[in-house]
Motif scaffolding. Sequence first.
Motif, PDB file in Angstrom:
ATOM      1  N   ALA A  65       0.826  -1.210   0.000  1.00  0.00           N
ATOM      2  CA  ALA A  65       0.000   0.000   0.000  1.00  0.00           C
ATOM      3  C   ALA A  65       0.856   1.254   0.000  1.00  0.00           C
ATOM      4  O   ALA A  65       0.538   2.246  -0.674  1.00  0.00           O
ATOM      5  N   GLN A  66       1.959   1.224   0.751  1.00  0.00           N
ATOM      6  CA  GLN A  66       2.848   2.381   0.818  1.00  0.00           C
ATOM      7  C   GLN A  66       3.469   2.699  -0.542  1.00  0.00           C
ATOM      8  O   GLN A  66       3.827   3.843  -0.823  1.00  0.00           O
ATOM      9  N   LYS A  67       3.580   1.691  -1.388  1.00  0.00           N
ATOM     10  CA  LYS A  67       4.135   1.886  -2.728  1.00  0.00           C
ATOM     11  C   LYS A  67       3.071   2.324  -3.740  1.00  0.00           C
ATOM     12  O   LYS A  67       3.386   2.562  -4.914  1.00  0.00           O
ATOM     13  N   GLY A  68       1.810   2.381  -3.291  1.00  0.00           N
ATOM     14  CA  GLY A  68       0.737   2.791  -4.190  1.00  0.00           C
ATOM     15  C   GLY A  68       0.260   1.700  -5.122  1.00  0.00           C
ATOM     16  O   GLY A  68      -0.349   1.985  -6.162  1.00  0.00           O
ATOM     17  N   TRP A  69       0.504   0.446  -4.736  1.00  0.00           N
ATOM     18  CA  TRP A  69       0.162  -0.672  -5.608  1.00  0.00           C
ATOM     19  C   TRP A  69      -1.131  -1.372  -5.188  1.00  0.00           C
ATOM     20  O   TRP A  69      -1.382  -2.502  -5.603  1.00  0.00           O
TER      21      TRP A  69
ATOM     22  N   ILE B 267      -2.022  -3.871  -9.706  1.00  0.00           N
ATOM     23  CA  ILE B 267      -2.434  -3.481  -8.363  1.00  0.00           C
ATOM     24  C   ILE B 267      -3.078  -4.700  -7.701  1.00  0.00           C
ATOM     25  O   ILE B 267      -3.256  -5.743  -8.342  1.00  0.00           O
TER      26      ILE B 267
END
Length: 343
Positions: free
Chosen positions: A232-236, A325
């Motif tokens: 989540a922190q990577k925006g995935w 994602i």
Amino acid sequence: MIFRQLFDSTSSTYSYLIASRRGAEALIIDPVLEKVDRYIKLLNELDLRLVKAVDTHLHADHITGLAELRDRTHCITAMGEQTKADVVSMRLADGDRLTIEGVGLDVIYTPGHTDDSYSFAMEDRVFTGDTLLIRGTGRTDFQNGDPRQQYDSIFNRLLRLHDDTMVFPAHDYKGDTVSTIGEERRNNPRLQVPSVEAYVELMNNLNLPNPKMMDVAVPANMHIGLHQEEVAQKGWSVSASAALGLLGRPDVALVDLREKTERERHGTIPGALHIPYTAIDDNVRPGGVLHQLGAMQKLAFFCAFGERSAMAVTSARDAGIASAIHIEGGIDAWKKAGGPIER
């Protein structure tokens, strides 16, 4: 079949490595954290690919190796659906089949030692966890244990297996390695009781001290960690509620990573493709089906609780699929968000 019984002398725990042949998929039952290096070395020596690591129950006398094996091999972690562990990739139920390439085990719910105790049976052997030990049975005085439930698990489930069925427990404190169902029926002193009431009385009066590691092991085994936070922190990732907006979009391919039995029991998201997690690496690498699809559509992976899909999206991104994602919390979160389910 490749079969190895491995022992941790500190906790007197047996772990079991199973595969159908050299070069095949492998399964480990009841791994111990301190022995993970040994497991990895053996897997490499036998040219095996670990795809599943399973605990028979939430252990109180050692810290499980599930999380470490998951982090180092990207294997599926599995426990019974009653477990209080925060994250396992797959939750098993009574009557399921636990499968890897060339090997299948029947999943048997055998509560009593704990409320999440399971046994796993093959044609000639059964892995009984702490439910049925060699010349003993698992204590029933903590972790929602129940001697009446254990009596039922032993007498009405395990002892109904063929007498020649080999018994491989999770622990032994005397040096024994294997028994049989018939041998335990005849010689296990705790099974020589006339009734369930007598068994309950016996178990309720053992007065055993708590396991030395209990205060450390139980909390640690309930919190084996979550890859989804890093993803989540990577925006995935996308939340389940936000993922509702992806349904029916021509530029999005939803990919279900669960196994057939999970899809049959819990349903799936309408229109989703089915690519089992164990086949993900072959599919995301250049030339694979998902690599080609990812060049044309956004790939949205999902599984049961989000753990497998978090590992899959990492593999996809590493393989150059920049659009990949995953749905946080998997189909469990999707249902809670009101998402439609297709049976």
